[in-house]
Design a protein around this motif. Structure first.
Motif, PDB file in Angstrom:
ATOM      1  N   MET A  63       0.701  -1.311   0.001  1.00 48.33           N
ATOM      2  CA  MET A  63      -0.027  -0.213   0.077  1.00 48.33           C
ATOM      3  C   MET A  63       0.684   1.100   0.068  1.00 48.33           C
ATOM      4  SD  MET A  63      -2.967  -0.951   2.776  1.00 48.33           S
ATOM      5  CE  MET A  63      -4.273  -2.288   2.303  1.00 48.33           C
ATOM      6  N   SER A  64       2.170   1.140   0.408  1.00 51.85           N
ATOM      7  CA  SER A  64       2.872   2.574   0.746  1.00 51.85           C
ATOM      8  C   SER A  64       4.082   2.492  -0.325  1.00 51.85           C
ATOM      9  CB  SER A  64       3.461   2.764   1.930  1.00 51.85           C
ATOM     10  OG  SER A  64       4.209   1.498   2.488  1.00 51.85           O
ATOM     11  N   GLN A  65       4.360   1.456  -0.945  1.00 53.31           N
ATOM     12  CA  GLN A  65       5.923   1.183  -1.788  1.00 53.31           C
ATOM     13  C   GLN A  65       5.774   2.165  -2.908  1.00 53.31           C
ATOM     14  OE1 GLN A  65       5.886  -2.876  -3.259  1.00 53.31           O
ATOM     15  NE2 GLN A  65       3.914  -2.665  -4.200  1.00 53.31           N
ATOM     16  N   HIS A  66       4.739   2.586  -3.603  1.00 51.26           N
ATOM     17  CA  HIS A  66       4.844   3.323  -4.935  1.00 51.26           C
ATOM     18  C   HIS A  66       4.848   4.873  -4.619  1.00 51.26           C
ATOM     19  CE1 HIS A  66       3.443  -0.044  -7.347  1.00 51.26           C
ATOM     20  NE2 HIS A  66       2.502  -0.268  -6.354  1.00 51.26           N
ATOM     21  N   MET A  67       4.531   5.299  -3.621  1.00 52.23           N
ATOM     22  CA  MET A  67       4.680   6.709  -3.298  1.00 52.23           C
ATOM     23  C   MET A  67       6.058   7.060  -2.664  1.00 52.23           C
ATOM     24  SD  MET A  67       2.063   8.090  -4.169  1.00 52.23           S
ATOM     25  CE  MET A  67       2.377   9.921  -3.426  1.00 52.23           C
ATOM     26  N   GLN A  68       6.673   5.785  -2.143  1.00 52.69           N
ATOM     27  CA  GLN A  68       7.807   5.988  -1.676  1.00 52.69           C
ATOM     28  C   GLN A  68       8.995   5.741  -2.695  1.00 52.69           C
ATOM     29  OE1 GLN A  68       8.359   2.689   1.146  1.00 52.69           O
ATOM     30  NE2 GLN A  68       7.173   3.592   2.786  1.00 52.69           N
ATOM     31  N   SER A  69       8.461   5.664  -3.886  1.00 51.08           N
ATOM     32  CA  SER A  69       9.480   5.363  -4.925  1.00 51.08           C
ATOM     33  C   SER A  69       9.078   6.781  -5.833  1.00 51.08           C
ATOM     34  CB  SER A  69       9.096   4.049  -5.577  1.00 51.08           C
ATOM     35  OG  SER A  69       9.385   3.166  -4.832  1.00 51.08           O
ATOM     36  N   LYS A  70       8.560   7.758  -5.487  1.00 53.59           N
ATOM     37  CA  LYS A  70       8.222   8.828  -6.454  1.00 53.59           C
ATOM     38  C   LYS A  70       9.400   9.638  -6.920  1.00 53.59           C
ATOM     39  CE  LYS A  70       4.714  11.540  -6.075  1.00 53.59           C
ATOM     40  NZ  LYS A  70       3.791  12.427  -5.868  1.00 53.59           N
ATOM     41  N   SER A  71      10.609   9.369  -6.312  1.00 53.73           N
ATOM     42  CA  SER A  71      11.887   9.933  -6.684  1.00 53.73           C
ATOM     43  C   SER A  71      12.559   9.182  -7.848  1.00 53.73           C
ATOM     44  CB  SER A  71      12.946   9.898  -5.430  1.00 53.73           C
ATOM     45  OG  SER A  71      13.152   8.418  -5.208  1.00 53.73           O
ATOM     46  N   ILE A  72      11.932   8.053  -8.237  1.00 55.86           N
ATOM     47  CA  ILE A  72      12.547   7.401  -9.512  1.00 55.86           C
ATOM     48  C   ILE A  72      12.125   8.245 -10.536  1.00 55.86           C
ATOM     49  CG2 ILE A  72      12.550   5.298 -11.078  1.00 55.86           C
ATOM     50  CD1 ILE A  72      11.860   3.843  -8.418  1.00 55.86           C
ATOM     51  N   PRO A  73      13.084   8.656 -11.585  1.00 56.08           N
ATOM     52  CA  PRO A  73      12.726   9.353 -12.848  1.00 56.08           C
ATOM     53  C   PRO A  73      11.513   8.786 -13.625  1.00 56.08           C
ATOM     54  CG  PRO A  73      15.119   9.310 -12.450  1.00 56.08           C
ATOM     55  CD  PRO A  73      14.419   8.334 -11.504  1.00 56.08           C
ATOM     56  N   LEU A  74      10.662   9.556 -13.896  1.00 58.68           N
ATOM     57  CA  LEU A  74       9.369   9.455 -14.920  1.00 58.68           C
ATOM     58  C   LEU A  74       8.524   8.483 -14.093  1.00 58.68           C
ATOM     59  CD1 LEU A  74      10.966   8.672 -18.240  1.00 58.68           C
ATOM     60  CD2 LEU A  74      10.017  10.669 -17.430  1.00 58.68           C
ATOM     61  N   TYR A  75       8.729   7.798 -13.024  1.00 59.47           N
ATOM     62  CA  TYR A  75       8.052   6.997 -12.072  1.00 59.47           C
ATOM     63  C   TYR A  75       6.825   7.725 -11.407  1.00 59.47           C
ATOM     64  CZ  TYR A  75       6.162   3.147  -9.651  1.00 59.47           C
ATOM     65  OH  TYR A  75       5.282   1.858  -9.129  1.00 59.47           O
ATOM     66  N   SER A  76       7.335   8.942 -11.088  1.00 63.68           N
ATOM     67  CA  SER A  76       6.382   9.846 -10.264  1.00 63.68           C
ATOM     68  C   SER A  76       4.880   9.948 -10.746  1.00 63.68           C
ATOM     69  CB  SER A  76       7.078  11.259 -10.182  1.00 63.68           C
ATOM     70  OG  SER A  76       7.174  11.760 -11.118  1.00 63.68           O
ATOM     71  N   ILE A  77       4.791  10.103 -12.293  1.00 65.63           N
ATOM     72  CA  ILE A  77       3.538  10.310 -13.063  1.00 65.63           C
ATOM     73  C   ILE A  77       2.623   9.065 -12.820  1.00 65.63           C
ATOM     74  CG2 ILE A  77       4.651  11.852 -14.631  1.00 65.63           C
ATOM     75  CD1 ILE A  77       4.778   9.566 -16.602  1.00 65.63           C
ATOM     76  N   LEU A  78       3.313   8.035 -12.565  1.00 63.68           N
ATOM     77  CA  LEU A  78       2.576   6.479 -12.190  1.00 63.68           C
ATOM     78  C   LEU A  78       2.371   6.245 -11.004  1.00 63.68           C
ATOM     79  CD1 LEU A  78       1.381   4.261 -14.280  1.00 63.68           C
ATOM     80  CD2 LEU A  78       3.659   3.276 -13.706  1.00 63.68           C
ATOM     81  N   ALA A  79       3.036   6.749  -9.956  1.00 66.86           N
ATOM     82  CA  ALA A  79       2.999   6.441  -8.592  1.00 66.86           C
ATOM     83  C   ALA A  79       1.826   6.609  -7.688  1.00 66.86           C
ATOM     84  CB  ALA A  79       4.136   7.125  -7.708  1.00 66.86           C
ATOM     85  N   ASP A  80       1.091   7.814  -7.956  1.00 68.34           N
ATOM     86  CA  ASP A  80      -0.131   8.021  -7.413  1.00 68.34           C
ATOM     87  C   ASP A  80      -1.208   7.036  -7.849  1.00 68.34           C
ATOM     88  OD1 ASP A  80      -1.961   9.817  -5.601  1.00 68.34           O
ATOM     89  OD2 ASP A  80      -2.868  10.253  -7.592  1.00 68.34           O
ATOM     90  N   LYS A  81      -1.485   6.929  -9.056  1.00 71.46           N
ATOM     91  CA  LYS A  81      -2.171   5.833  -9.592  1.00 71.46           C
ATOM     92  C   LYS A  81      -2.103   4.375  -9.166  1.00 71.46           C
ATOM     93  CE  LYS A  81      -5.140   8.643 -11.828  1.00 71.46           C
ATOM     94  NZ  LYS A  81      -6.407   8.936 -11.675  1.00 71.46           N
TER      95      LYS A  81
END
Length: 322
Positions: A63-81
């Protein structure tokens, strides 16, 4: 007149890549990850012999792993969804899936089309990344829609449990067992966290912020107020269930009323682009007489600007705030 079949092949390859994403996901995690499963994933993991603490740790990580990886380039646009969709893939695994799909799309384009190498590389990357983005976005919308639909029934189940004398923690456990995914697993995590000492109001508030859902915020505020000020929680939640159900009914009604306008807007936005593609496929030399004139490029830019403005205007007309 010879009509090229390559645009159709591109579309079929993209659909195949899009279907492959879901196939990989179900293959890795099994049918329990599907939102259509009648038994929620938390109970399925417990029935397979995993410990309660281990299951809680695994679900909280997902539940929390994606928002913790928003610093990865280009992944931030996908992290919230990806967080709202609760994708069980880790960010690195999701990026690997994009790579695999890009390779598959490249080979399919190589065998099915005669495009040059640079074009195949660009289109395959667009297909691999685009398929994952569309799949994650679709999964997030479906999951949030199901939670909104399940929430009134879950709150009413809590009310019935409270009225027969169960404490609120037991009411949460009952909801986590009786309600299927996606809400069943979410409530199960809150129930487990409460058992380990976390404040229920805080856990509900965290879930509401993670999913960005107003009805869950109402639930979290109701429970927090009752904990601090007292009162009949069953009556509070009963009123909340009626409000949530009325809001859900109103949203559905607005969605039904604006459905025709949304499809009309989509058609008016896409038709010029589709018409341009079909003209170039059927008659590639259609614009040869005018493309060398001084007004061709400015006219194209004006048309493109009007198309972009049309998309925003159409979205504003059908985006009704309730």
């Amino acid at each position: 007149m010879v009509i090229s079949a390559e645009p159709l092949i591109y579309g079929l390859i993209f659909l195949a890549v899009l279907a492959l994403v879901q196939g990989i996901y179900l293959t890795v995690f099994g049918k329990s990850i599907s939102l259509n499963s009648r038994v929620n994933r938390r109970l399925d993991m417990l029935e397979k012999g995993a410990g309660r603490e281990q299951v809680l740790e695994q679900l909280r990580k997902e539940m929390s792993q994606h928002m913790q990886s928003k610093s990865i380039p280009l992944y931030s646009i996908l992290a919230d969804k990806a967080q709202k969709a609760n994708i069980a893939f880790t960010p690195s695994q999701l990026i690997m899936v994009m790579g695999v799909l890009t390779i598959v799309a490249f080979f399919l384009l190589s065998f099915g089309t005669g495009a040059s190498l640079p074009i195949r590389i660009v289109i395959s990357i667009a297909m691999g990344v685009g398929a994952v983005f569309i799949w994650v976005n679709k999964t997030a919308k479906k999951r949030l829609g199901m939670i909104e639909e399940q929430l009134p029934e879950a709150v009413e189940l809590m009310v019935r449990s409270l009225r027969v004398g169960h404490p609120f923690s037991s009411a949460l456990q009952i909801v986590s067992k009786e309600v299927p995914d996606p809400l069943g697993t979410e409530m199960g995590v809150i129930s487990d966290e409460a058992s380990y000492g976390r404040d229920v109001g805080e856990a509900l508030k965290n879930m509401a912020e993670r999913l960005d859902m107003q009805d869950l915020r109402f639930l979290a505020v109701s429970v927090t107020i009752q904990q601090t000020s007292g009162g009949n929680l069953a009556e509070i939640l009963d009123g909340l269930a009626k409000v949530v159900r009325s809001r859900f009914r109103l949203f559905r009604r607005v969605k039904a009323i604006t459905a025709e306008a949304k499809w009309s807007g989509m058609f008016l936005s896409m038709f010029p682009i589709l018409a341009l593609i079909m003209i170039n496929v059927i008659q590639p030399n259609y614009y040869d007489d005018v493309k060398d004139t001084a007004y061709f490029i400015p006219a194209c830019l004006v048309v493109a600007a009007f198309l972009v403005v049309n998309i925003f205007v159409m979205r504003m007309l059908v985006n009704i705030k309730v």
